[in-house]
Design a protein around this motif. Structure first.
Motif, PDB file in Angstrom:
ATOM      1  N   ASP A   1      -5.375  10.832   2.736  1.00  0.00           N
ATOM      2  CA  ASP A   1      -4.204  11.120   2.084  1.00  0.00           C
ATOM      3  C   ASP A   1      -4.083  10.637   0.602  1.00  0.00           C
ATOM      4  O   ASP A   1      -3.878   9.459   0.195  1.00  0.00           O
ATOM      5  N   LEU A   2      -4.708  11.535  -0.306  1.00  0.00           N
ATOM      6  CA  LEU A   2      -4.817  11.313  -1.363  1.00  0.00           C
ATOM      7  C   LEU A   2      -3.298  10.884  -2.126  1.00  0.00           C
ATOM      8  O   LEU A   2      -3.333   9.758  -3.026  1.00  0.00           O
ATOM      9  N   LYS A   3      -2.323  11.443  -2.104  1.00  0.00           N
ATOM     10  CA  LYS A   3      -1.173  11.114  -2.720  1.00  0.00           C
ATOM     11  C   LYS A   3      -0.447   9.793  -1.979  1.00  0.00           C
ATOM     12  O   LYS A   3      -0.272   8.940  -3.141  1.00  0.00           O
ATOM     13  N   LYS A   4      -0.647   9.629  -0.909  1.00  0.00           N
ATOM     14  CA  LYS A   4      -0.201   8.455  -0.176  1.00  0.00           C
ATOM     15  C   LYS A   4      -0.912   7.107  -0.938  1.00  0.00           C
ATOM     16  O   LYS A   4      -0.612   6.087  -1.110  1.00  0.00           O
ATOM     17  N   LEU A   5      -2.295   7.558  -0.904  1.00  0.00           N
ATOM     18  CA  LEU A   5      -3.175   6.452  -1.329  1.00  0.00           C
ATOM     19  C   LEU A   5      -3.011   6.064  -2.684  1.00  0.00           C
ATOM     20  O   LEU A   5      -2.984   4.820  -3.214  1.00  0.00           O
ATOM     21  N   ASP A   6      -2.625   7.008  -3.602  1.00  0.00           N
ATOM     22  CA  ASP A   6      -2.328   6.824  -5.059  1.00  0.00           C
ATOM     23  C   ASP A   6      -0.922   6.191  -5.282  1.00  0.00           C
ATOM     24  O   ASP A   6      -0.941   4.978  -6.025  1.00  0.00           O
ATOM     25  N   MET A   7       0.069   6.160  -4.099  1.00  0.00           N
ATOM     26  CA  MET A   7       1.289   5.573  -4.424  1.00  0.00           C
ATOM     27  C   MET A   7       1.159   4.030  -4.060  1.00  0.00           C
ATOM     28  O   MET A   7       1.556   3.260  -4.648  1.00  0.00           O
ATOM     29  N   ILE A   8       0.044   3.892  -3.035  1.00  0.00           N
ATOM     30  CA  ILE A   8       0.117   2.553  -2.784  1.00  0.00           C
ATOM     31  C   ILE A   8      -0.991   1.790  -3.677  1.00  0.00           C
ATOM     32  O   ILE A   8      -0.627   0.638  -4.019  1.00  0.00           O
ATOM     33  N   ALA A   9      -1.704   2.452  -4.446  1.00  0.00           N
ATOM     34  CA  ALA A   9      -2.375   1.818  -5.733  1.00  0.00           C
ATOM     35  C   ALA A   9      -1.522   1.605  -6.547  1.00  0.00           C
ATOM     36  O   ALA A   9      -1.462   0.551  -7.387  1.00  0.00           O
ATOM     37  N   SER A  10      -0.579   2.286  -6.875  1.00  0.00           N
ATOM     38  CA  SER A  10       0.346   2.149  -7.974  1.00  0.00           C
ATOM     39  C   SER A  10       1.398   1.047  -7.675  1.00  0.00           C
ATOM     40  O   SER A  10       1.512   0.360  -8.419  1.00  0.00           O
ATOM     41  N   GLU A  11       1.890   0.910  -6.555  1.00  0.00           N
ATOM     42  CA  GLU A  11       2.625  -0.271  -5.860  1.00  0.00           C
ATOM     43  C   GLU A  11       1.892  -1.271  -6.162  1.00  0.00           C
ATOM     44  O   GLU A  11       2.549  -2.437  -6.632  1.00  0.00           O
ATOM     45  N   LEU A  12       0.505  -1.384  -5.800  1.00  0.00           N
ATOM     46  CA  LEU A  12      -0.376  -2.939  -6.034  1.00  0.00           C
ATOM     47  C   LEU A  12      -0.258  -3.146  -7.453  1.00  0.00           C
ATOM     48  O   LEU A  12      -0.120  -4.398  -8.001  1.00  0.00           O
ATOM     49  N   ILE A  13      -0.630  -2.007  -8.450  1.00  0.00           N
ATOM     50  CA  ILE A  13      -0.420  -2.389 -10.010  1.00  0.00           C
ATOM     51  C   ILE A  13       0.655  -3.058 -10.425  1.00  0.00           C
ATOM     52  O   ILE A  13       0.841  -3.966 -11.031  1.00  0.00           O
ATOM     53  N   ASP A  14       2.099  -2.393  -9.654  1.00  0.00           N
ATOM     54  CA  ASP A  14       3.448  -3.020  -9.929  1.00  0.00           C
ATOM     55  C   ASP A  14       3.346  -4.263  -9.478  1.00  0.00           C
ATOM     56  O   ASP A  14       4.180  -5.104  -9.986  1.00  0.00           O
ATOM     57  N   THR A  15       3.002  -4.421  -8.058  1.00  0.00           N
ATOM     58  CA  THR A  15       3.099  -5.981  -8.024  1.00  0.00           C
ATOM     59  C   THR A  15       2.565  -6.991  -8.639  1.00  0.00           C
ATOM     60  O   THR A  15       2.803  -8.155  -8.907  1.00  0.00           O
ATOM     61  N   PHE A  16       1.237  -6.617  -9.142  1.00  0.00           N
ATOM     62  CA  PHE A  16       0.831  -7.547 -10.285  1.00  0.00           C
ATOM     63  C   PHE A  16       1.585  -7.625 -11.485  1.00  0.00           C
ATOM     64  O   PHE A  16       0.797  -8.280 -12.567  1.00  0.00           O
ATOM     65  N   ASP A  17       2.404  -6.646 -11.898  1.00  0.00           N
ATOM     66  CA  ASP A  17       3.169  -6.520 -13.219  1.00  0.00           C
ATOM     67  C   ASP A  17       2.167  -6.352 -14.369  1.00  0.00           C
ATOM     68  O   ASP A  17       2.462  -6.775 -15.163  1.00  0.00           O
ATOM     69  N   ILE A  18       1.383  -5.376 -13.980  1.00  0.00           N
ATOM     70  CA  ILE A  18       0.445  -4.761 -14.950  1.00  0.00           C
ATOM     71  C   ILE A  18       1.085  -3.739 -15.688  1.00  0.00           C
ATOM     72  O   ILE A  18       1.363  -2.504 -15.127  1.00  0.00           O
TER      73      ILE A  18
END
Length: 142
Positions: free
Chosen positions: A3-20
């Motif tokens: 699921d490309l869209k869901k995976l992209d949302m999780i990738a964005s969450e990870l970037i936000d978690t690292f405060d990048i």
């Protein structure tokens, strides 16, 4: 199930978690300094030379991004988000690595003139071919 869209949302969450907030994404630092419930620290200096692709100037960063993708998927954090069900084969790991190193919202924030493989290669410090693939994944065309 991919699921490309869901995976992209999780990738964005990870970037936000690292405060990048801006590229280039600090892949090495993310591997070396994970947040709670993620992966064990990775000692980059212990990686073998054969692991890192050196075809282009930024190829080693993509190798590290793929390593990060593997750690994310198999971490407690990733399992809590059902990532092992979302990423099942080598191509999907490559797609996730591109999502991590070229996050959707950072690509979208680029001017339309900068949304091309050459400019994105320099901006995100990735090989041009990976930038091209990311644009295709985001737009469905190039």
């Amino acid at each position: 199930m991919f699921d490309l869209k869901k995976l992209d949302m999780i990738a964005s969450e990870l970037i936000d978690t690292f405060d990048i907030k801006a590229p280039p994404i600090p892949i090495e630092s993310m591997l070396q300094h994970p947040m709670t419930d993620m992966w064990e620290e990775v000692d980059i200096s212990k990686l073998s030379g054969g692991f890192l692709s050196i075809k282009e100037i930024y190829s080693p960063r993509m190798s590290l991004a793929r390593l990060l993708a593997r750690h994310v998927v198999n971490s407690t954090w990733g399992k809590a988000r059902a990532m092992p069900d979302l990423v099942a084969n080598e191509e999907e790991y490559h797609i996730l690595a591109r999502m991590l190193i070229m996050p959707h919202k950072m690509v979208s924030a680029l001017s339309s003139g900068a949304r091309n493989p050459t400019a994105m290669s320099f901006h995100f410090e990735v090989p041009e071919e990976d930038a091209r693939q990311r644009l295709v994944e985001l737009t469905g065309r190039l």
